[in-house]
Motif scaffolding. Structure first.
Motif, PDB file in Angstrom:
ATOM      1  N   GLN A   1      52.837  10.937  71.387  1.00 15.39           N
ATOM      2  CA  GLN A   1      52.784  11.769  72.515  1.00 15.39           C
ATOM      3  C   GLN A   1      51.343  12.479  72.785  1.00 15.39           C
ATOM      4  O   GLN A   1      50.960  12.516  73.809  1.00 15.39           O
TER       5      GLN A   1
ATOM      6  N   GLN B   1      48.632  10.960  71.720  1.00 11.64           N
ATOM      7  CA  GLN B   1      47.683  10.000  72.197  1.00 11.64           C
ATOM      8  C   GLN B   1      48.095   9.678  73.474  1.00 11.64           C
ATOM      9  O   GLN B   1      47.222   9.282  74.426  1.00 11.64           O
ATOM     10  N   ALA B   2      49.196   9.885  74.018  1.00 13.17           N
ATOM     11  CA  ALA B   2      49.613   9.397  75.503  1.00 13.17           C
ATOM     12  C   ALA B   2      48.991  10.374  76.305  1.00 13.17           C
ATOM     13  O   ALA B   2      48.453   9.771  77.491  1.00 13.17           O
ATOM     14  N   GLY B   3      48.901  11.496  75.977  1.00 20.23           N
ATOM     15  CA  GLY B   3      48.462  12.570  76.747  1.00 20.23           C
ATOM     16  C   GLY B   3      46.766  12.536  76.797  1.00 20.23           C
ATOM     17  O   GLY B   3      46.168  12.413  77.756  1.00 20.23           O
ATOM     18  N   ARG B   4      46.312  12.069  75.591  1.00 21.00           N
ATOM     19  CA  ARG B   4      44.605  11.809  75.674  1.00 21.00           C
ATOM     20  C   ARG B   4      44.344  10.532  76.315  1.00 21.00           C
ATOM     21  O   ARG B   4      43.260  10.315  77.130  1.00 21.00           O
ATOM     22  N   ALA B   5      45.438   9.612  76.587  1.00 22.39           N
ATOM     23  CA  ALA B   5      45.171   8.401  77.327  1.00 22.39           C
ATOM     24  C   ALA B   5      44.902   8.536  78.636  1.00 22.39           C
ATOM     25  O   ALA B   5      44.121   7.790  79.402  1.00 22.39           O
ATOM     26  N   VAL B   6      45.508   9.478  79.356  1.00 20.88           N
ATOM     27  CA  VAL B   6      45.390   9.833  80.567  1.00 20.88           C
ATOM     28  C   VAL B   6      44.187  10.782  80.820  1.00 20.88           C
ATOM     29  O   VAL B   6      44.063  11.274  82.103  1.00 20.88           O
ATOM     30  N   GLY B   7      43.597  11.159  79.775  1.00 16.90           N
ATOM     31  CA  GLY B   7      42.458  11.982  79.876  1.00 16.90           C
ATOM     32  C   GLY B   7      42.511  13.501  79.785  1.00 16.90           C
ATOM     33  O   GLY B   7      41.517  14.220  80.367  1.00 16.90           O
ATOM     34  N   MET B   8      43.785  13.983  79.069  1.00 22.82           N
ATOM     35  CA  MET B   8      43.856  15.282  78.869  1.00 22.82           C
ATOM     36  C   MET B   8      43.039  16.026  78.017  1.00 22.82           C
ATOM     37  O   MET B   8      42.590  15.082  76.939  1.00 22.82           O
ATOM     38  N   THR B   9      42.495  17.177  78.153  1.00 24.35           N
ATOM     39  CA  THR B   9      41.672  18.077  77.105  1.00 24.35           C
ATOM     40  C   THR B   9      42.729  18.511  76.241  1.00 24.35           C
ATOM     41  O   THR B   9      44.024  18.632  76.675  1.00 24.35           O
TER      42      THR B   9
ATOM     43  N   GLN C   1      45.127  21.076  78.127  1.00 21.62           N
ATOM     44  CA  GLN C   1      45.865  20.532  79.007  1.00 21.62           C
ATOM     45  C   GLN C   1      47.121  19.708  78.194  1.00 21.62           C
ATOM     46  O   GLN C   1      48.307  19.917  78.793  1.00 21.62           O
TER      47      GLN C   1
ATOM     48  N   ILE D   1      52.055  18.918  77.607  1.00 17.50           N
ATOM     49  CA  ILE D   1      52.924  18.035  77.116  1.00 17.50           C
ATOM     50  C   ILE D   1      53.618  18.544  75.694  1.00 17.50           C
ATOM     51  O   ILE D   1      54.883  18.402  75.465  1.00 17.50           O
TER      52      ILE D   1
END
Lengths: 219, 263
Positions: free
Chosen positions: A121, A123-131, A134, A139
């Motif tokens: 989860q 990684q998925a958040g980071r993958a869309v560019g979240m700080t 965020q 998430i």
């Protein structure tokens, strides 16, 4: 046994009973809220990789989890003043003990809740560019909070019962009030039974609520 | 794509060590705009690590990565990128994972909208429109309000593709995206990817589906032991491999495929 119950006599002073109930509820709510605030900050700080930050927090949690609450309250009231050279009023010493105790458990609940969200989860958040902020807000926390609610409700139920320890430092909660009324009426059976019933009436709905929450989270 | 245009993505001498264990031993590759590059190789060969390094989910030990005009060098004392800059870099690159990793507390549409709304500050209405369009594109019209738990693996993976596309990334990375799917659901995901390739999406794909790789790849890299053992056009590497290790790897696959079609 031919014991003659006289509930009317022990319950006559309704103002005093209500006052006791009020103190018990006030301490429950205040120390649960205080504990949750501590838990949020300490729990999130515990996720940090910085040892100088996490080590003291871990020590705090373990000290308060591994010593009896009764000792903590008594210690804040009788022992801490010797170190500080001034005494805390009973209401504050007891409140401090109850709050820090609740805080230690809440810290663990928050830490465990956040840790229970899998790496994928994040990684998925980071993958869309979240700080990081965020990611936490959008998430991790929304999912973690759902998992934290049942243990938080359970801990709050325990906390309400634990406020009965206010008795040892003479804060007039439901328990202490009962002991005073007992001393005046010599009717411990009626008084303590009444007190137990009142605690039960306050807590039983909460346990039902906790059960409902748990089945909802499982879904 | 013209031959003399510099590649959109250029990786030089990329090394990744996990402690003393080398996972990538100096990998170089270039990907032109609109090109589809497929990475194949035995498990543990470093192909997934390469994707994760490209996305900076792992910090490479040394080497350089260039995406568009942004050049990153690794091996210095500080991380090449951190905080907001790192997040901004990742937003330019779409990633689809083996296990989908949809956000379970959001509907399919909300999953797709999440990046644009939270990261790009797109207004909700525009993002919803974009999201609906992308769900149509991956064949999931009507599933907007479904939660991930209500979707099949193939559907979930297509939502994950739409979620990555919603950020309009310059390149899409696919990390074994059909490996966790039941065999009968693989086709629907592959056909979405095939469509993306035809639309001119720049893609780097790690896969074990050799027939699919042959269909969509402009370029195939065979990796072994953390290095590129052979690379070239799909026909060369997959049909007429020059390297004996590539041949050995592919023959195991043909064998497995033959068994599957016989069974």
């Amino acid at each position: 046994m031919h014991y003659h119950w006289d509930l009317a006599m022990v319950l006559a002073d309704t103002d005093r009973w209500w006052h006791g109930i009020g103190i018990t509820l006030l301490y429950s709510v205040a120390t649960v809220v205080g504990g949750i605030v501590i838990g949020v900050f300490c729990g999130l700080a515990l996720l940090s990789p910085k040892r100088w930050l996490t080590l003291p927090l871990e020590a705090y949690v373990e000290v308060f989890r591994c010593t009896p609450l009764l000792i903590q309250i008594v210690w804040f009231y009788y022992a801490l003043p010797i170190l500080l050279n001034f005494s805390l009023p009973a209401w504050l010493a007891a409140g401090l003990g109850l709050t820090l105790y609740m805080g230690a458990f809440c810290t663990e609940i928050f830490r465990a809740g956040v840790m229970s969200i899998g790496r994928g989860q994040w990684q998925a958040g980071r993958a869309v560019g979240m700080t990081y902020a965020q990611l936490m807000r959008r998430i991790v926390l929304p999912q973690a909070v759902r998992r934290m609610i049942p243990p938080l409700v359970n801990q709050s139920i325990t906390q309400l019962k634990n406020t009965a320890l206010l008795y040892v430092v003479a804060v007039p909660d439901l328990m202490y009030t009962s002991s005073i009324i007992t001393a005046e009426t010599y009717r411990p059976l009626e008084v303590y039974t009444s007190a137990a019933v009142i605690y039960f009436i306050m807590l039983y709905p909460l346990t039902l609520f906790a059960k409902r929450l748990e089945t909802r989270v499982d879904r | 794509m013209t031959a003399d245009e510099p590649p959109m993505i250029e990786v030089t001498d990329l090394v990744k060590n996990y402690g003393p264990v080398p996972a990538l031993r100096g990998v170089s590759l270039g990907v032109a705009k609109g090109e589809v590059v497929v990475l194949i190789g035995p498990s543990g060969c470093g192909k997934s690590t390469l994707l994760r390094c490209l996305h900076l989910l792992e910090e490479p030990t040394s080497g350089t990565i260039r995406v568009g005009a942004q050049q990153l060098s690794f091996g210095g004392k500080a991380m090449a990128l951190a905080g907001r800059k790192l997040a901004a870099y990742r937003a330019r690159i779409g990633m689809v994972f083996q296990h989908f990793e949809l956000f379970p507390h959001m509907t399919a549409l909300q999953n797709v909208m999440e990046g644009p709304v939270t990261v790009k500050r797109m207004d909700r209405r525009t993002a919803a429109e974009l999201g609906r369009g992308l769900l149509v594109k991956v064949g999931l019209a009507g599933k907007e309000e479904s939660y991930p738990a209500q979707l099949s693996g193939g559907q979930a993976q297509r939502v994950a593709i739409a979620r990555a596309l919603a950020m309009s990334p310059e390149v899409m990375l696919f990390d074994e995206v059909t490996s966790a799917l039941d065999p009968e659901l693989v086709g629907e995901v592959l056909s979405v990817m095939r469509q993306l390739a035809e639309d001119g999406t720049t893609m780097i794909v790690v896969t074990h589906e050799m027939a699919f790789a042959h269909d969509i790849a402009d370029h195939v890299l065979f990796m072994d032991g953390g290095a590129v053992a052979e690379h070239g056009p799909a026909d060369d590497v997959l049909v007429r491999p020059g390297n004996p290790r590539t041949r050995a790897f592919l023959s195991r696959f043909h064998h497995a495929t033959a068994l599957r079609s016989a069974g």
